[in-house]
Design a protein around this motif. Structure first.
Motif, PDB file in Angstrom:
ATOM      1  N   GLU A 179     -28.056 -56.035  -1.704  1.00 44.23           N
ATOM      2  CA  GLU A 179     -26.728 -56.480  -1.677  1.00 44.23           C
ATOM      3  C   GLU A 179     -26.926 -58.512  -0.568  1.00 44.23           C
ATOM      4  O   GLU A 179     -26.736 -59.601  -0.904  1.00 44.23           O
ATOM      5  N   GLU A 180     -26.999 -57.985   0.354  1.00 48.60           N
ATOM      6  CA  GLU A 180     -27.595 -58.691   1.917  1.00 48.60           C
ATOM      7  C   GLU A 180     -28.333 -57.866   2.930  1.00 48.60           C
ATOM      8  O   GLU A 180     -28.171 -57.135   3.195  1.00 48.60           O
ATOM      9  N   GLY A 181     -29.519 -58.878   3.191  1.00 52.70           N
ATOM     10  CA  GLY A 181     -30.712 -57.509   4.104  1.00 52.70           C
ATOM     11  C   GLY A 181     -32.031 -59.294   4.084  1.00 52.70           C
ATOM     12  O   GLY A 181     -32.235 -59.989   3.603  1.00 52.70           O
ATOM     13  N   ILE A 182     -32.245 -57.981   4.274  1.00 50.00           N
ATOM     14  CA  ILE A 182     -34.014 -58.443   4.607  1.00 50.00           C
ATOM     15  C   ILE A 182     -34.919 -57.757   3.159  1.00 50.00           C
ATOM     16  O   ILE A 182     -35.211 -56.452   3.545  1.00 50.00           O
ATOM     17  N   VAL A 183     -36.170 -58.525   2.340  1.00 51.32           N
ATOM     18  CA  VAL A 183     -37.248 -57.496   2.155  1.00 51.32           C
ATOM     19  C   VAL A 183     -38.164 -58.312   2.754  1.00 51.32           C
ATOM     20  O   VAL A 183     -38.289 -59.519   2.472  1.00 51.32           O
ATOM     21  N   ILE A 184     -39.021 -57.139   2.991  1.00 51.59           N
ATOM     22  CA  ILE A 184     -40.201 -57.558   3.137  1.00 51.59           C
ATOM     23  C   ILE A 184     -41.210 -57.051   1.643  1.00 51.59           C
ATOM     24  O   ILE A 184     -41.452 -56.300   1.132  1.00 51.59           O
ATOM     25  N   ASP A 185     -42.149 -58.076   1.240  1.00 46.72           N
ATOM     26  CA  ASP A 185     -42.683 -57.841  -0.198  1.00 46.72           C
ATOM     27  C   ASP A 185     -43.892 -58.578   0.181  1.00 46.72           C
ATOM     28  O   ASP A 185     -44.441 -59.121   1.150  1.00 46.72           O
ATOM     29  N   HIS A 186     -44.879 -57.968  -0.839  1.00 49.21           N
ATOM     30  CA  HIS A 186     -46.267 -58.619  -0.923  1.00 49.21           C
ATOM     31  C   HIS A 186     -47.379 -57.605  -0.015  1.00 49.21           C
ATOM     32  O   HIS A 186     -48.680 -58.420   0.831  1.00 49.21           O
ATOM     33  N   ILE A 187     -47.134 -56.524   0.713  1.00 50.77           N
ATOM     34  CA  ILE A 187     -47.496 -56.430   1.990  1.00 50.77           C
ATOM     35  C   ILE A 187     -48.403 -55.533   1.554  1.00 50.77           C
ATOM     36  O   ILE A 187     -48.942 -54.699   0.466  1.00 50.77           O
ATOM     37  N   ALA A 188     -49.942 -56.070   2.401  1.00 51.43           N
ATOM     38  CA  ALA A 188     -51.243 -56.071   1.774  1.00 51.43           C
ATOM     39  C   ALA A 188     -51.876 -55.627  -0.003  1.00 51.43           C
ATOM     40  O   ALA A 188     -52.140 -54.435  -0.514  1.00 51.43           O
ATOM     41  N   THR A 189     -51.137 -56.867  -1.236  1.00 46.66           N
ATOM     42  CA  THR A 189     -52.088 -56.561  -2.358  1.00 46.66           C
ATOM     43  C   THR A 189     -52.991 -56.293  -2.646  1.00 46.66           C
ATOM     44  O   THR A 189     -53.335 -57.139  -1.902  1.00 46.66           O
ATOM     45  N   GLY A 190     -53.520 -55.763  -3.671  1.00 45.86           N
ATOM     46  CA  GLY A 190     -54.199 -56.127  -3.933  1.00 45.86           C
ATOM     47  C   GLY A 190     -55.562 -54.720  -2.854  1.00 45.86           C
ATOM     48  O   GLY A 190     -56.605 -54.328  -3.675  1.00 45.86           O
ATOM     49  N   LYS A 191     -54.875 -54.735  -2.340  1.00 48.91           N
ATOM     50  CA  LYS A 191     -55.754 -53.678  -0.949  1.00 48.91           C
ATOM     51  C   LYS A 191     -55.760 -51.809  -1.354  1.00 48.91           C
ATOM     52  O   LYS A 191     -54.869 -51.629  -2.354  1.00 48.91           O
ATOM     53  N   PRO A 192     -56.309 -51.009  -1.466  1.00 51.25           N
ATOM     54  CA  PRO A 192     -56.443 -49.594  -1.263  1.00 51.25           C
ATOM     55  C   PRO A 192     -55.039 -48.764  -1.211  1.00 51.25           C
ATOM     56  O   PRO A 192     -54.304 -49.643   0.092  1.00 51.25           O
ATOM     57  N   VAL A 193     -54.482 -47.890  -2.079  1.00 54.36           N
ATOM     58  CA  VAL A 193     -53.242 -47.723  -1.879  1.00 54.36           C
ATOM     59  C   VAL A 193     -53.536 -47.105  -0.953  1.00 54.36           C
ATOM     60  O   VAL A 193     -51.553 -47.296  -0.288  1.00 54.36           O
ATOM     61  N   GLY A 194     -53.956 -46.585  -0.225  1.00 60.59           N
ATOM     62  CA  GLY A 194     -54.054 -45.840   1.181  1.00 60.59           C
ATOM     63  C   GLY A 194     -53.492 -46.621   2.196  1.00 60.59           C
ATOM     64  O   GLY A 194     -52.875 -46.971   2.880  1.00 60.59           O
ATOM     65  N   GLU A 195     -54.249 -48.167   2.387  1.00 62.37           N
ATOM     66  CA  GLU A 195     -54.261 -49.182   3.264  1.00 62.37           C
ATOM     67  C   GLU A 195     -53.056 -49.469   2.950  1.00 62.37           C
ATOM     68  O   GLU A 195     -52.315 -49.928   3.921  1.00 62.37           O
ATOM     69  N   ILE A 196     -51.830 -49.291   1.555  1.00 63.76           N
ATOM     70  CA  ILE A 196     -51.054 -50.472   1.813  1.00 63.76           C
ATOM     71  C   ILE A 196     -50.382 -49.719   2.493  1.00 63.76           C
ATOM     72  O   ILE A 196     -49.311 -50.253   3.032  1.00 63.76           O
ATOM     73  N   TRP A 197     -50.543 -48.063   2.484  1.00 62.19           N
ATOM     74  CA  TRP A 197     -49.308 -47.271   3.076  1.00 62.19           C
ATOM     75  C   TRP A 197     -49.240 -47.148   4.384  1.00 62.19           C
ATOM     76  O   TRP A 197     -48.311 -47.606   5.219  1.00 62.19           O
ATOM     77  N   ASP A 198     -50.682 -47.675   5.315  1.00 60.29           N
ATOM     78  CA  ASP A 198     -50.915 -47.679   6.668  1.00 60.29           C
ATOM     79  C   ASP A 198     -50.539 -48.998   7.120  1.00 60.29           C
ATOM     80  O   ASP A 198     -49.653 -48.983   8.378  1.00 60.29           O
ATOM     81  N   THR A 199     -50.491 -49.986   6.451  1.00 58.13           N
ATOM     82  CA  THR A 199     -49.892 -51.178   6.852  1.00 58.13           C
ATOM     83  C   THR A 199     -47.719 -51.109   6.743  1.00 58.13           C
ATOM     84  O   THR A 199     -47.375 -52.071   7.525  1.00 58.13           O
ATOM     85  N   ILE A 200     -47.641 -50.709   5.608  1.00 55.88           N
ATOM     86  CA  ILE A 200     -46.535 -49.995   5.343  1.00 55.88           C
ATOM     87  C   ILE A 200     -46.576 -49.446   7.257  1.00 55.88           C
ATOM     88  O   ILE A 200     -44.905 -49.443   7.615  1.00 55.88           O
ATOM     89  N   ASP A 201     -46.468 -48.657   7.346  1.00 51.79           N
ATOM     90  CA  ASP A 201     -46.048 -48.225   8.633  1.00 51.79           C
ATOM     91  C   ASP A 201     -46.363 -48.415   9.731  1.00 51.79           C
ATOM     92  O   ASP A 201     -45.578 -48.493  10.433  1.00 51.79           O
ATOM     93  N   ALA A 202     -47.288 -48.986  10.096  1.00 53.47           N
ATOM     94  CA  ALA A 202     -47.783 -50.352  11.027  1.00 53.47           C
ATOM     95  C   ALA A 202     -46.453 -51.281  11.182  1.00 53.47           C
ATOM     96  O   ALA A 202     -45.934 -51.612  12.553  1.00 53.47           O
ATOM     97  N   VAL A 203     -45.992 -51.943  10.151  1.00 58.84           N
ATOM     98  CA  VAL A 203     -44.842 -53.152  10.476  1.00 58.84           C
ATOM     99  C   VAL A 203     -43.235 -52.404  10.948  1.00 58.84           C
ATOM    100  O   VAL A 203     -43.088 -52.548  11.238  1.00 58.84           O
TER     101      VAL A 203
END
Length: 526
Positions: free
Chosen positions: A377-401
């Motif tokens: 309802e109220e907050g922040i959403v970070i979207d399109h993180i590492a879009t198109g990258k391998p799934v493992g790299e996406i998870w790594d980027t989420i973890d880094a963020v």
């Protein structure tokens, strides 16, 4: 005597600190000086003749030719020359280089510091630091000259080398064909040639070294990017077995003090591959010359002593040219000469940090913006993180963020399908109840996860949306560091220099100080 030339207060940290026009000016004025001095003509227009102008020699590594040529150059110019004894100085009390130079700067009027260090990028850092410090103190900004920094560069050696090559070629800049022989991995003088040889319009480079001593790929690629034709050989014997042999050879010694144990065990083989032999003489082209930055290893010289009295000897004259070129360099930086310069000056890159763009917000609620199954309802959403990258790299980027931005709060994250296609995935982080995001955090997010969007959710709708692209440089963050242990910015060196990376390619960044290349993911300390 007036000293208002356009080079006054400049620094020579790397070869490219002088544009090609400026390098050609250096060689032209050095030729003029050398010819006048050797013929007994008037050379007063080169002299500073001002003991308030001080040349400080700070050599934290041993040197004979470079130090003494600079010392004698300063004396020729009529400046005050100070040899700073690093062995007995406050460096032994763990004083930083910056603090030591500030102290010496405070004792002088106008000044030029010539430094040889194990740390890389020192002069680039000092030039930056003292631009502001000079304004604070109300004194003229000093010049800095890199007399060799680790395995990085040795620009003044490069300038004297190019001057020597031009002499041999009758000052013809159309073409050069050069063979580089020896320890090309550790030799900073050959590394500088990746840029220094650009004064010639057509460049052919033959690299001769066994694999363990081969030129680092970074410099090979830089040569190719500069339009050089590059060939690679494992040994002199292999090189001379083919027909196209260069008329200019540039030897370097094996820098055993920089090698690991695995390399040292193969020293006899390595020496044999890059040491010239008598039976090779008949395979050289007419007019061939050998050059060497010196010193030679008297026990195992790559250019043996039987060659000293032959016309092949270009290294003795090359060594003397260090005196003439360094007189000209200091005279330029002191503002004594340069008024007659015509051409383009070197330009420092300018960066526009416009990698955060506000986009049009969508009115509709996005179903992915949720914690568990509850919409944000109220907050922040970070979207399109590492879009198109391998799934493992996406998870790594989420973890880094999450780690770097310290998002240890109630939230959710995951990997979802992207609307770009069924096999395209993206990362999302939902942060309910967080209603602000600082400018520094926004820039940091852009640097960690370029291509993502940050959405400010108000009353279950996207109130603001920011698209974040790959920044031109990454700096000012505690979570980044240059991974070159010899860089002045490397944290363990305790020099207080903040790391800064400049983008070179799509995912490649170069350290501002030591110029070491890093992949984007490698710059982060997570």
């Amino acid at each position: 005597m007036t000293r208002t030339g356009p080079f006054k207060g400049r620094t020579i940290s790397v070869v490219n600190d002088f544009s090609l026009d400026e390098q050609r000016y250096l060689y032209r004025k050095t030729r003029e000086l050398k010819e006048a001095a050797l013929s007994g003509s008037d050379v007063s227009k080169f002299r500073i003749n001002d003991l308030d102008y001080q040349v400080y020699l700070i050599f934290m590594e041993n040197s004979t030719r470079t130090r003494e040529s600079f010392r004698n150059a300063g004396k020729f110019l009529g400046a005050r020359v100070n040899v700073f004894d690093a062995a007995t100085s406050s460096f032994n009390k763990n004083e930083s280089i910056t603090d030591a130079v500030k102290m010496l700067f405070g004792y002088s009027g106008e000044s030029c510091f010539v430094l040889r260090t194990k740390l890389e990028g020192v002069c680039t850092w000092l030039d930056e630091a003292f631009t502001e410090y000079a304004q604070i103190t109300g004194k003229p900004k000093p010049s800095f000259i890199n007399a060799g920094d680790g395995k990085h560069e040795h620009p003044t050696q490069e300038f004297l080398d190019e001057f020597s090559f031009l002499e041999q070629l009758g000052w013809n800049e159309d073409h050069i064909h050069i063979a580089m022989v020896g320890d090309l991995y550790h030799g900073r003088t050959v590394h500088s040639k990746a840029d220094g040889l650009r004064i010639f319009r057509n460049v052919e480079v033959d690299l001769i070294a066994p694999e363990l001593l081969s030129m680092p790929s970074y410099y090979v690629e830089k040569m190719k990017a500069n339009g050089f034709q590059v060939r690679i050989f494992d040994s002199i014997e292999e090189y001379l077995a083919q027909a196209r042999v260069a008329p200019i050879w540039y030897f370097t010694r094996l820098q055993l003090e920089r090698m690991g144990e695995a390399v040292l065990e193969r020293t006899p083989y390595l020496r044999q591959a890059v040491t010239f032999r008598k039976d090779f003489l008949g395979k050289l082209p007419d007019g061939c010359r050998f050059y060497h930055p010196l010193p030679r290893d008297r026990n195992f010289p790559t250019i043996p002593f039987f060659l000293d009295e032959l016309p092949l000897n270009g290294w003795d004259g090359q060594s003397i040219n260090g005196y003439w070129t360094r007189i000209t360099e200091i005279a330029m930086l002191a503002g004594r000469i340069g008024e007659d310069f015509e051409g383009e000056h070197a330009r420092r890159p300018k960066f526009v940090d416009d990698f955060v763009h506000e986009a049009q917000a969508q009115e509709k609620r996005k179903p992915e913006y949720k914690v568990g199954i509850k919409p944000v309802e109220e907050g922040i959403v970070i979207d399109h993180i590492a879009t198109g990258k391998p799934v493992g790299e996406i998870w790594d980027t989420i973890d880094a963020v999450r780690k770097i931005l310290k998002l240890d709060v109630r939230s959710s994250h995951g990997v979802y399908h992207s609307n770009r296609g069924p096999d395209i995935f993206k990362g999302i982080i939902s942060l309910p109840d967080i209603i602000s995001f600082g400018e520094k955090d926004l820039k940091k997010l852009a640097a960690i996860a370029p291509g993502c969007t940050l959405n400010l959710i108000r009353h279950a709708h996207v109130a603001k949306k920011y698209r974040l692209s790959m920044p031109p440089r990454i700096y000012g963050f505690d979570e980044i560091s240059c991974k070159n242990e010899n860089c002045i910015s490397f944290p363990a060196n305790n020099e207080g220099v903040l790391t800064e990376f400049i983008r070179k390619g799509e995912t490649t960044f170069v350290c501002k100080y030591c110029e070491r290349e890093h992949k984007f993911r490698d710059i982060w300390d997570v």
